[in-house]
Every structure is written in C-alpha cells, then in structure tokens.
Scaffold this motif. Structure first.
Motif, PDB file in Angstrom:
ATOM      1  N   ILE A  19     106.552  35.787  48.798  1.00  0.00           N
ATOM      2  CA  ILE A  19     105.295  35.331  49.816  1.00  0.00           C
ATOM      3  C   ILE A  19     104.088  35.878  49.223  1.00  0.00           C
ATOM      4  N   HIS A  20     103.315  34.997  48.816  1.00  0.00           N
ATOM      5  CA  HIS A  20     101.696  35.397  48.349  1.00  0.00           C
ATOM      6  C   HIS A  20     100.831  35.197  49.452  1.00  0.00           C
ATOM      7  N   PHE A  21     100.246  36.115  49.913  1.00  0.00           N
ATOM      8  CA  PHE A  21      99.430  36.171  51.066  1.00  0.00           C
ATOM      9  C   PHE A  21      98.361  37.633  51.008  1.00  0.00           C
TER      10      PHE A  21
ATOM     11  N   GLU B 193      92.870  32.070  43.482  1.00  0.00           N
ATOM     12  CA  GLU B 193      94.258  32.505  42.947  1.00  0.00           C
ATOM     13  C   GLU B 193      94.180  33.993  42.398  1.00  0.00           C
ATOM     14  N   TRP B 194      92.999  34.621  42.063  1.00  0.00           N
ATOM     15  CA  TRP B 194      92.702  36.083  41.710  1.00  0.00           C
ATOM     16  C   TRP B 194      91.501  36.366  42.314  1.00  0.00           C
ATOM     17  N   GLY B 195      91.754  37.006  43.380  1.00  0.00           N
ATOM     18  CA  GLY B 195      90.363  37.673  44.063  1.00  0.00           C
ATOM     19  C   GLY B 195      89.921  38.784  43.023  1.00  0.00           C
TER      20      GLY B 195
ATOM     21  N   LYS C 237     100.293  44.247  47.465  1.00  0.00           N
ATOM     22  CA  LYS C 237      98.851  44.491  46.706  1.00  0.00           C
ATOM     23  C   LYS C 237      98.687  43.771  45.811  1.00  0.00           C
ATOM     24  N   HIS C 238      97.671  42.664  45.535  1.00  0.00           N
ATOM     25  CA  HIS C 238      97.678  41.720  44.540  1.00  0.00           C
ATOM     26  C   HIS C 238      96.491  42.314  43.846  1.00  0.00           C
ATOM     27  N   HIS C 239      96.280  41.297  42.594  1.00  0.00           N
ATOM     28  CA  HIS C 239      95.184  41.897  41.700  1.00  0.00           C
ATOM     29  C   HIS C 239      93.749  42.253  42.443  1.00  0.00           C
ATOM     30  N   ASP C 240      93.544  41.762  43.477  1.00  0.00           N
ATOM     31  CA  ASP C 240      92.232  42.216  44.355  1.00  0.00           C
ATOM     32  C   ASP C 240      92.313  43.518  44.935  1.00  0.00           C
TER      33      ASP C 240
ATOM     34  N   PHE D 166     106.876  44.390  39.774  1.00  0.00           N
ATOM     35  CA  PHE D 166     105.530  44.794  39.068  1.00  0.00           C
ATOM     36  C   PHE D 166     105.176  43.656  38.289  1.00  0.00           C
ATOM     37  N   ASP D 167     103.783  43.180  38.593  1.00  0.00           N
ATOM     38  CA  ASP D 167     103.257  42.039  37.906  1.00  0.00           C
ATOM     39  C   ASP D 167     102.572  42.737  36.876  1.00  0.00           C
ATOM     40  N   GLY D 168     103.037  41.935  35.570  1.00  0.00           N
ATOM     41  CA  GLY D 168     102.186  42.578  34.323  1.00  0.00           C
ATOM     42  C   GLY D 168     101.020  41.886  33.999  1.00  0.00           C
ATOM     43  N   ALA D 169     100.546  41.088  34.805  1.00  0.00           N
ATOM     44  CA  ALA D 169      99.273  40.217  34.727  1.00  0.00           C
ATOM     45  C   ALA D 169      98.023  41.272  34.552  1.00  0.00           C
ATOM     46  N   ASN D 170      97.144  40.964  33.642  1.00  0.00           N
ATOM     47  CA  ASN D 170      95.899  41.745  33.498  1.00  0.00           C
ATOM     48  C   ASN D 170      94.610  40.731  32.964  1.00  0.00           C
TER      49      ASN D 170
HETATM   50  C1  FUL Z   1     101.035  36.452  38.131  1.00  0.00           C
HETATM   51  C2  FUL Z   1      99.899  36.731  38.950  1.00  0.00           C
HETATM   52  O1  FUL Z   1      98.539  36.739  38.160  1.00  0.00           O
HETATM   53  C3  FUL Z   1      99.799  35.466  39.699  1.00  0.00           C
HETATM   54  O2  FUL Z   1      98.937  35.556  40.781  1.00  0.00           O
HETATM   55  C4  FUL Z   1     101.068  35.501  40.820  1.00  0.00           C
HETATM   56  O3  FUL Z   1     101.273  36.826  41.451  1.00  0.00           O
HETATM   57  C5  FUL Z   1     102.033  35.472  39.846  1.00  0.00           C
HETATM   58  C6  FUL Z   1     103.635  35.836  40.552  1.00  0.00           C
HETATM   59  O4  FUL Z   1     102.441  36.502  38.822  1.00  0.00           O
HETATM   60  O5  FUL Z   1     101.308  37.365  37.157  1.00  0.00           O
END
Ligand code: FUL
Length: 598
Positions: free
Chosen positions: A51-53, A62-64, A100-103, A186-190
């Motif tokens: 769930i992305h919320f 998509e990225w706040g 907690k997302h990237h925002d 743990f999301d690795g995006a940056n």
């Molecule tokens: C990525 C994120 O940057 C996207 O926004 C999303 O959460 C996806 C599951 O992972 O790395």
C-alpha cells in the motif's frame, strides 16, 4: 539407486510380500546455504499487498519533496478494514504499508518528526494510520508489514551522522507499538543526486534494531538480508532464479549488485536471499485519478503471477488507496478477477489418481519414494542418492488429459539444487516422447506453461542439479489458453516500435487499395495498438490523413488480425499508421505485421 521403470515395478511387487526388503537410507545432507525457518514461512505466503499512501496521494506526485504542507493529507472516508477485507478476499496473506516514504511524512504520530499525521488535517491531527491498519490486519488474519524509506527529504538531520539514530528510533516506534511485523521494507531509492545531501546509512544499526524489536521479521532491501529486490518494478523475475546472493561488499541502493544479478540470484551466492517481486497494479505507486482507467489487465497480472510466484519469488502487488482512503472499485474488481482466475487455473490437479515413478530413489527407501510428490505434506519428498545429479520421473495418468502447466516444488529446507529440467509428454501420433518445455531453476515453486497438449503420460527429466535433486510436490493443470505466453515462433515474429514512432508501408509503385490490415501480437497482455491515425501518400512527402483517432474494435480482449476498409478505394504508394494508444501500459507498441488490402 538407478533402475529401469520395469525393475521398479518388479521390486514394488516383491516388497508387497515381504517387509524385510525395506532399506533405510539417510536423509540427504543439506546443500549450501539454507533458508531460515522465518524465510521459509515468508516464502509460503506467496502473495501480499503493498500500500502506497501519504501526501503524494493528494498532490498527484510520485516523490513528494518533504516540503508539502502536511495538511494536504486528509482522506475523507478512510477505512483500513476495507483494505484488509479486499486483501483477504484477493487471497493475499499480508499488507505492507508505506509508513514513511521519501517525503519523510509519517503515517503515525512519530515523536521524531514534525511531518506526520499529527500535523495533518486528518482527524484533527488525532489519527494514527498504523494503528488502524494493524488492527484491521489482526481482525482479518493478515500479516502486517512496514515500509520505511531511509531517504528522508524532510528531516533536518538527514545528511548528518545524527540521522542514523533518528531513523533507528522511528524504526523502534513502528516495530514496538503495533504488534507483530512480518516484513520490514527498506527502500534503497535516493534522488539527492551529485550535489544533494550525503547520508552514510548505518545498516548494521538498522538491522540490529529490527532484530531486537521483531526477531522474526524478514528484512527486505535490494540485497536482503531477509529477501531481495528483483531488480525491476515491472514484475519480471528471471527465468533462472536462485534464492542465493553474494552480499559482502554491497549495500542497498547505489551500492547494490546489478539489476540483472538481483533478477536471477546466484547459484553459489553466500547467503539465502530469495526474490520478492514488487510491482503496482497502476502505472504509478501512488493513487492518481488520471490512472483510474489504467489498472493493469487481468492477463498482465496473471502473467506476473506466473513469472513471480511461478518463478520462485513472492509477489508483492501495490494497490494504492484513493483520496477517500479506500481501494478504488477498478482495482478491487481486478483483484477479484485475478483471484478467480488463479483459483480456477489451479482448482483441478490432473495428477489425482496418477502414478509417479522415478528411475532413481535414494537407497530404494520408500521414505523417499516418488509417490511423495503427489501428497500435500510439505515435509515428505522424493530424492535420489547423493551421487545422482540427474534423474527422470515418469507420470502415468489414469486417462488422457489435456494440459499446459506443470508445477514443481523443491524441498528448499535442504537447499536449492535443480539447474535444468525438461518436460516431455507421450505423443501417440508419433509414438515417441515429445518436448513440452525446458526450463532452468525450480526453488520453492516453479510453474512452467507450455502449448496445450493431450496425453496420458509425461516425464520430467532433471538434466542438471547442483546436488542430488530433492522435490516435494508436483502438479499438472490446464489453464485457459489466454494465459499462455507467446510461443517462440510467435515471439520471433513480434516487432516493436517506440511510443513516438509510426509504421510506414511502401508498395513500391502506386496502387489502388481498399484499406489496410494490422496483425497484432495474439496476446491480451501485449501492448498492441489500440487507437491510431492512418495516412496515405503518393510520394512519401505529402500525406493525407484518411482515418483519425480510430479504434481497432475489441482488440484489447481479442487481439486478432484487424482488416480496416476505407469508405472508397484510394490510389497510394505509401501508407502510414501512427499509433496513439496501446492496449496495455507500455513504452512500446507491438505488431507482427501491417500491410495494404488491395
Ligand atoms: C522505489 C520508490 O522510489 C518508489 O516511490 C516506490 O516506493 C517503490 C516501491 O520503490 O524505490
């Protein structure tokens, strides 16, 4: 010990009159690194909901960037029980929420942040979404998991050593206040880029925090340690998929192994890190009203099911709630269609009443007999002697059956071993064995689809295995043809063009044509051309538009050849089709052929 199938039948007949011939063989030694008990239980979940919320749901991004007004977060009719009821009815076993997302916005009133539900307009700042969702998961018997992005564009400490402890503290909050957490994501995006903030994450601290607060949680990241990213967000798992990976020297995010490696795993990898396939039911991860009519098709989702769960991976399907805080009916309808399609595909195991024998069984011990493959007991299996890395299983059905899908399960508590196998069926017409499919790894679960055949016999040739093969289950099914992948022959004929490209036909000389035809890829999941403009020209320079914004009727559900007749014959040398819209979300269009009708 290796025998012919005749010897096996004779030995079985003899054993019927004496018990003295029942040999006792040792169970096989474990091969290589193994899953932990928690990893095995996790793998058995197979299908879960993502769930992305958050604020992005309301701001359509998509990225706040962490600077959004927390007041934008204001679901008008939030109902986490509706999410849980939907996941349950869809056959999913748990829900993972973007706490907690990237925002940096926290869906719980964290004491370590000022960008949380407490500062939002929702419930006058008194709400706690993790509380509501974890309660709903308990009520519906679902597991509860938490996504936390280490990259945080709001927290003032981000980019300083102090942030690592802040992040560990937020982890402890979510891991100690809401009951059991089955997976920590743990999301690795940056997206900081070259000139952005630099944060060296203290992964050791994060992992120790998870293990302290939730000893049974599976930790997801690009490289695990509990489970790994599959290397893309489209739902593609490698045809070969080992549950092992070398992780030393790598970090999640930019320091991760190449996506190709994550996609296939490594046969000799030093750690057990099974793949998790995460993809979204819509084009984006967060809800947007603009994607209400772009929910993935049933065929696409079925294909992802076959190439994720069916390729030794778990399937984590994102279903983003809308601005009311509810799962939109377009998404829930599709989830129910998917559930029905999976249930129907696997309702009837055609191996009921079949006999299965092997040319080799460990120590000839009935404890390891091939008949174990047909029961539903997870811990009984068939295996060969330690030295045998190839073997053949033969299945005789009580009567002829029509089938196109084989299920295989390796007994992974003893390691992942099989590297290549072939499926053959007895072809009465030629009086010989014919190949249905060849594939590589098996792992926890493997589903192999092949062109539909009718026979009363099949065999599975285990051609290569890193140690003696150990299988605990097989199943045989007939799935609807629409869920079969394109054959190699179909595949070879497929052409693709980019979203901005057109297809031009040159007749070589001026001719009178009645219209044109489009031969799409005969796959409901393919991104064929749905809508187009059509132009004609005598010299290839001056073009006349003869059809505007026209739809190939019913091509989404039935992608067969489309013959389009103009209102009257036209003299042309060139014809151009300019695609406007694909049948399925994609960066490309597919076609087999476009030509003129003379
Ligand atoms: C990525 C994120 O940057 C996207 O926004 C999303 O959460 C996806 C599951 O992972 O790395």
């Amino acid at each position: 010990m290796r025998h012919t199938f005749q010897q096996i039948s004779m030995a079985l007949a003899l054993c019927g009159i004496t018990t003295a011939c029942t040999p006792k063989a040792e169970a096989p030694a474990a091969y290589g690194v193994l899953p932990s008990a928690d990893q095995l239980a996790w793998q058995q979940l197979e299908y879960t909901m993502f769930i992305h919320f958050g604020p992005n749901t309301f701001t359509d991004v998509e990225w706040g960037d962490g600077k959004e007004d927390p007041k934008v977060f204001n679901p008008t009719d939030l109902d986490c029980r509706q999410w849980a009821a939907t996941a349950k009815a869809a056959g999913m076993k748990g829900i993972i929420i973007t706490a907690k997302h990237h925002d940096g916005f926290c869906l719980w009133p964290s004491q370590y942040s000022t960008h949380t539900v407490r500062e939002s307009a929702w419930k006058d700042g008194k709400g706690d979404l993790l509380r509501e969702l974890s309660d709903a998961c308990k009520e519906y018997g679902l597991k509860f998991g938490v996504y936390l992005s280490p990259w945080d564009q709001n927290h003032p400490d981000y980019g300083t050593p102090a942030y690592n402890q802040v992040f560990a503290n937020t982890l402890t909050e979510v891991l100690t206040n809401y009951g059991e957490v089955f997976e920590q994501w743990f999301d690795g995006a940056n997206g900081e880029g070259e000139h952005g903030k630099k944060q060296v994450y203290d992964w050791n601290l994060f992992h120790q925090t998870v293990y302290k607060d939730q000893p049974h949680a599976i930790i997801f990241s690009d490289i695990g340690p509990g489970c790994r990213w599959v290397g893309n967000e489209q739902g593609h798992v490698g045809e070969t998929n080992w549950s092992r990976l070398d992780t030393t020297g790598f970090t999640p995010g930019l320091g991760a192994p190449k996506p190709k490696v994550l996609n296939t795993g490594q046969p000799d990898g030093e750690a057990w890190v099974p793949a998790e396939t995460n993809t979204s039911i819509r084009p984006g991860w967060f809800y947007s009203p603009s994607t209400d009519d772009r929910v993935k098709s049933l065929d696409k989702l079925m294909d992802i099911y076959f190439t994720s769960v069916g390729r030794n991976s778990n399937f984590l399907l994102n279903v983003p709630p809308d601005r009311r805080g509810r799962i939109h009916p377009n998404d829930s309808t599709r989830l129910m269609e998917l559930r029905r399609a999976i249930d129907e595909a696997f309702r009837t195991n055609l191996l009921a009443g079949a006999t299965v024998s092997a040319d080799a069984t460990r120590g000839d011990d009935p404890r390891f007999a091939a008949s174990n493959l047909l029961d539903d007991t997870y811990d009984t299996y068939w295996c060969t002697d330690e030295a045998d890395s190839t073997a053949t299983l033969e299945v005789v059905l009580p009567a002829e059956q029509t089938f196109n899908c084989l299920l295989l399960q390796e007994y992974i508590p003893l390691g992942q071993r099989i590297a290549r196998f072939r499926i053959e069926y007895w072809d009465d017409a030629s009086g010989s064995w014919a190949q249905a499919a060849e594939a590589t790894t098996v792992g926890y679960k493997r589903l192999v689809r092949f062109p539909t055949v009718t026979s009363d016999k099949l065999r599975i040739l285990l051609l290569s295995s890193r140690a003696c093969p150990v299988l605990n289950h097989i199943g045989l099914y007939r799935i609807p043809d629409r869920f079969l992948p394109a054959t190699a022959e179909q595949q070879a004929r497929i052409r693709t063009i980019g979203r901005q490209e057109s297809v031009t036909v040159d007749l070589g000389t001026v001719k009178t044509i009645k219209g044109f035809y489009y031969l799409p890829v005969n796959q409901v999941s393919a991104p064929n051309i749905a809508r187009y403009n059509c132009y004609v020209s005598l010299d290839g320079k001056e073009w006349n538009r003869v059809l505007s914004n026209t739809l190939f009727n019913n091509i989404r559900n039935n992608p067969v050849r489309q013959d389009v007749t103009f209102t009257q014959p036209i003299e042309v040398r060139y014809l151009k089709v300019e695609p406007l819209e694909p049948t399925n979300e994609s960066d490309i269009y597919t076609l087999v052929d476009i030509g003129c009708l003379e």
